[in-house]
Design an enzyme around this catalytic site. Structure first.
Site, PDB file in Angstrom:
ATOM      1  N   ASN A  46       6.834   1.814  11.597  1.00  0.00           N
ATOM      2  CA  ASN A  46       6.051   2.556  10.600  1.00  0.00           C
ATOM      3  C   ASN A  46       4.766   3.085  11.256  1.00  0.00           C
ATOM      4  O   ASN A  46       3.686   2.510  11.131  1.00  0.00           O
ATOM      5  CB  ASN A  46       5.735   1.639   9.411  1.00  0.00           C
ATOM      6  CG  ASN A  46       5.104   2.389   8.257  1.00  0.00           C
ATOM      7  OD1 ASN A  46       4.628   3.513   8.415  1.00  0.00           O
ATOM      8  ND2 ASN A  46       5.079   1.771   7.091  1.00  0.00           N
ATOM      9  N   TYR A  56      -3.879   1.441   9.924  1.00  0.00           N
ATOM     10  CA  TYR A  56      -4.453   0.098  10.092  1.00  0.00           C
ATOM     11  C   TYR A  56      -5.255   0.000  11.391  1.00  0.00           C
ATOM     12  O   TYR A  56      -6.342  -0.594  11.420  1.00  0.00           O
ATOM     13  CB  TYR A  56      -3.341  -0.957  10.071  1.00  0.00           C
ATOM     14  CG  TYR A  56      -2.590  -1.032   8.756  1.00  0.00           C
ATOM     15  CD1 TYR A  56      -3.265  -0.945   7.542  1.00  0.00           C
ATOM     16  CD2 TYR A  56      -1.205  -1.191   8.728  1.00  0.00           C
ATOM     17  CE1 TYR A  56      -2.578  -1.011   6.334  1.00  0.00           C
ATOM     18  CE2 TYR A  56      -0.514  -1.252   7.524  1.00  0.00           C
ATOM     19  CZ  TYR A  56      -1.206  -1.157   6.332  1.00  0.00           C
ATOM     20  OH  TYR A  56      -0.531  -1.217   5.142  1.00  0.00           O
ATOM     21  N   GLU A 109       1.512  -7.395   7.020  1.00  0.00           N
ATOM     22  CA  GLU A 109       2.705  -7.216   7.847  1.00  0.00           C
ATOM     23  C   GLU A 109       3.128  -5.761   7.761  1.00  0.00           C
ATOM     24  O   GLU A 109       3.083  -5.172   6.677  1.00  0.00           O
ATOM     25  CB  GLU A 109       3.853  -8.090   7.334  1.00  0.00           C
ATOM     26  CG  GLU A 109       3.699  -9.540   7.731  1.00  0.00           C
ATOM     27  CD  GLU A 109       4.370 -10.478   6.754  1.00  0.00           C
ATOM     28  OE1 GLU A 109       4.926 -10.004   5.747  1.00  0.00           O
ATOM     29  OE2 GLU A 109       4.303 -11.688   7.002  1.00  0.00           O
ATOM     30  N   LEU A 138       0.879  -1.178   0.000  1.00  0.00           N
ATOM     31  CA  LEU A 138       0.000   0.000   0.000  1.00  0.00           C
ATOM     32  C   LEU A 138       0.909   1.220   0.000  1.00  0.00           C
ATOM     33  O   LEU A 138       1.862   1.281   0.786  1.00  0.00           O
ATOM     34  CB  LEU A 138      -0.857  -0.011   1.276  1.00  0.00           C
ATOM     35  CG  LEU A 138      -1.495   1.297   1.728  1.00  0.00           C
ATOM     36  CD1 LEU A 138      -2.650   1.685   0.793  1.00  0.00           C
ATOM     37  CD2 LEU A 138      -2.047   1.159   3.146  1.00  0.00           C
ATOM     38  N   ALA A 139       0.654   2.158  -0.872  1.00  0.00           N
ATOM     39  CA  ALA A 139       1.501   3.365  -0.888  1.00  0.00           C
ATOM     40  C   ALA A 139       0.715   4.546  -1.451  1.00  0.00           C
ATOM     41  O   ALA A 139      -0.142   4.382  -2.320  1.00  0.00           O
ATOM     42  CB  ALA A 139       2.748   3.138  -1.732  1.00  0.00           C
ATOM     43  N   VAL A 140       1.046   5.719  -0.934  1.00  0.00           N
ATOM     44  CA  VAL A 140       0.467   6.979  -1.420  1.00  0.00           C
ATOM     45  C   VAL A 140       1.634   7.871  -1.860  1.00  0.00           C
ATOM     46  O   VAL A 140       2.698   7.885  -1.211  1.00  0.00           O
ATOM     47  CB  VAL A 140      -0.372   7.655  -0.308  1.00  0.00           C
ATOM     48  CG1 VAL A 140      -0.749   9.091  -0.678  1.00  0.00           C
ATOM     49  CG2 VAL A 140      -1.622   6.827  -0.025  1.00  0.00           C
TER      50      VAL A 140
HETATM   51  C1  LIG Z   1       0.822   4.733   5.228  1.00  0.00           C
HETATM   52  C2  LIG Z   1       0.333   5.650   4.090  1.00  0.00           C
HETATM   53  C3  LIG Z   1      -0.237   4.770   2.977  1.00  0.00           C
HETATM   54  C4  LIG Z   1      -0.764   6.565   4.626  1.00  0.00           C
HETATM   55  O1  LIG Z   1      -1.293   7.295   3.527  1.00  0.00           O
HETATM   56  P1  LIG Z   1      -1.912   8.778   3.733  1.00  0.00           P
HETATM   57  O2  LIG Z   1      -2.665   9.119   2.512  1.00  0.00           O
HETATM   58  O3  LIG Z   1      -0.851   9.715   4.159  1.00  0.00           O
HETATM   59  O4  LIG Z   1      -2.895   8.507   4.961  1.00  0.00           O
HETATM   60  P2  LIG Z   1      -4.157   9.391   5.418  1.00  0.00           P
HETATM   61  O5  LIG Z   1      -3.878  10.842   5.179  1.00  0.00           O
HETATM   62  O6  LIG Z   1      -5.378   8.836   4.823  1.00  0.00           O
HETATM   63  O7  LIG Z   1      -4.145   9.152   7.003  1.00  0.00           O
HETATM   64  C5  LIG Z   1      -4.922   8.118   7.575  1.00  0.00           C
HETATM   65  C6  LIG Z   1      -4.412   7.804   8.967  1.00  0.00           C
HETATM   66  O8  LIG Z   1      -3.114   7.211   8.882  1.00  0.00           O
HETATM   67  C7  LIG Z   1      -2.332   7.635  10.032  1.00  0.00           C
HETATM   68  N1  LIG Z   1      -1.205   8.425   9.553  1.00  0.00           N
HETATM   69  C8  LIG Z   1      -0.939   8.769   8.268  1.00  0.00           C
HETATM   70  N2  LIG Z   1       0.238   9.432   8.203  1.00  0.00           N
HETATM   71  C9  LIG Z   1       0.714   9.508   9.470  1.00  0.00           C
HETATM   72  C10 LIG Z   1       1.899  10.035  10.033  1.00  0.00           C
HETATM   73  N3  LIG Z   1       2.825  10.640   9.272  1.00  0.00           N
HETATM   74  N4  LIG Z   1       2.088   9.893  11.361  1.00  0.00           N
HETATM   75  C11 LIG Z   1       1.177   9.276  12.131  1.00  0.00           C
HETATM   76  N5  LIG Z   1       0.009   8.746  11.652  1.00  0.00           N
HETATM   77  C12 LIG Z   1      -0.203   8.856  10.336  1.00  0.00           C
HETATM   78  C13 LIG Z   1      -3.255   8.470  10.887  1.00  0.00           C
HETATM   79  O9  LIG Z   1      -3.909   7.561  11.767  1.00  0.00           O
HETATM   80  C14 LIG Z   1      -4.237   9.005   9.863  1.00  0.00           C
HETATM   81  O10 LIG Z   1      -5.461   9.363  10.423  1.00  0.00           O
HETATM   82  P3  LIG Z   1      -5.696  10.897  10.894  1.00  0.00           P
HETATM   83  O11 LIG Z   1      -5.431  11.737   9.688  1.00  0.00           O
HETATM   84  O12 LIG Z   1      -7.119  10.879  11.328  1.00  0.00           O
HETATM   85  O13 LIG Z   1      -4.706  11.148  11.982  1.00  0.00           O
HETATM   86  C15 LIG Z   1       1.509   6.545   3.568  1.00  0.00           C
HETATM   87  O14 LIG Z   1       2.127   7.165   4.669  1.00  0.00           O
HETATM   88  C16 LIG Z   1       2.569   5.802   2.764  1.00  0.00           C
HETATM   89  O15 LIG Z   1       2.408   5.594   1.555  1.00  0.00           O
HETATM   90  N6  LIG Z   1       3.671   5.380   3.443  1.00  0.00           N
HETATM   91  C17 LIG Z   1       4.786   4.718   2.759  1.00  0.00           C
HETATM   92  C18 LIG Z   1       4.419   3.313   2.356  1.00  0.00           C
HETATM   93  C19 LIG Z   1       3.970   2.486   3.551  1.00  0.00           C
HETATM   94  O16 LIG Z   1       4.518   2.581   4.631  1.00  0.00           O
HETATM   95  N7  LIG Z   1       2.959   1.625   3.303  1.00  0.00           N
HETATM   96  C20 LIG Z   1       2.447   0.716   4.300  1.00  0.00           C
HETATM   97  C21 LIG Z   1       3.289  -0.512   4.340  1.00  0.00           C
HETATM   98  S1  LIG Z   1       2.673  -1.707   5.519  1.00  0.00           S
END
Ligand SMILES: CC(C)(COP(=O)(O)OP(=O)(O)OC[C@H]1O[C@@H](n2cnc3c(N)ncnc32)[C@H](O)[C@@H]1OP(=O)(O)O)[C@@H](O)C(=O)NCCC(=O)NCCS
Length: 160
Positions: free
Chosen positions: A120, A127, A115, A81-83
């Site tokens: 992270n 999750y 996993e 999963l990635a953004v």
């Molecule tokens: C994990 C990931 C997919 C989240 O995507 P995102 O679009 O930034 O997430 P959202 O804005 O929808 O945030 C949803 C929730 O995630 C958590 N979250 C996201 N970024 C966060 C950060 N930097 N620190 C803490 N919590 C965070 C929070 O719970 C957040 O909810 P909130 O906004 O109500 O606090 C993104 O950070 C990513 O691509 N990371 C790199 C790849 C990765 O780690 N993938 C997962 C592998 S298991």
């Protein structure tokens, strides 16, 4: 390139297939220390057991995020999963995962596993907000870019 589009765009979530392999590989490389190649994504996205969703930016159809699961009987494993880094923290990940889980439920999936690196915190927060809970841990499972050996947490979600 993405700096030109730094303002987080409107996105819609939809099913994606192998035609998005190159974009998935680029996004994966910007998100993980050990990226998967385009050929890996081609193979995964073409496999019948793979269920994949993308957050697609409205005006130019760029891929803003994606999630891939592998399904077997009534279980699924989220493989990745990635953004897009410039567009994080704007709800794309939440929308993507929410619609992915709804799609898995509609396919008859009753348990979802994944996993995640215990360090992270972003992904763990996401999750946890969907009700995933830790069921196991694997020590020294990941090797990070700085050669750190990180613990993987195995998480499980039972679909309602
Ligand atoms: C994990 C990931 C997919 C989240 O995507 P995102 O679009 O930034 O997430 P959202 O804005 O929808 O945030 C949803 C929730 O995630 C958590 N979250 C996201 N970024 C966060 C950060 N930097 N620190 C803490 N919590 C965070 C929070 O719970 C957040 O909810 P909130 O906004 O109500 O606090 C993104 O950070 C990513 O691509 N990371 C790199 C790849 C990765 O780690 N993938 C997962 C592998 S298991």
């Amino acid at each position: 390139m993405f700096s030109l589009f730094a303002k987080t765009p409107a996105t819609s979530t939809r099913h994606i297939g192998a035609e998005r392999s190159a974009e998935c590989a680029t996004l994966h490389a910007s998100s993980f220390a050990y990226p998967w190649g385009e050929a890996d994504f081609e193979q995964l996205l073409a496999a019948p057991e793979t269920y994949a969703g993308g957050a697609v930016e409205a005006s130019e159809s760029k891929l803003a995020g994606f999630v891939l699961s592998r399904c077997a009987l009534d279980e699924a494993e989220i493989l990745t999963l990635a953004v897009e880094p410039a567009w994080r923290r704007n709800g794309i990940g939440r929308n993507l995962l929410g619609s992915h889980l709804a799609g898995l439920a509609a396919k008859g999936i009753s348990r979802v596993f994944l996993e995640v690196d215990e360090e992270n915190h972003a992904a763990r927060g996401l999750y946890a907000s969907f009700g995933f809970r830790q069921v196991a841990e694997r020590k020294a499972y990941y090797r990070s870019a700085d050669a750190r050996q990180a613990t993987a947490l195995v998480m499980r979600l039972d679909m309602a």
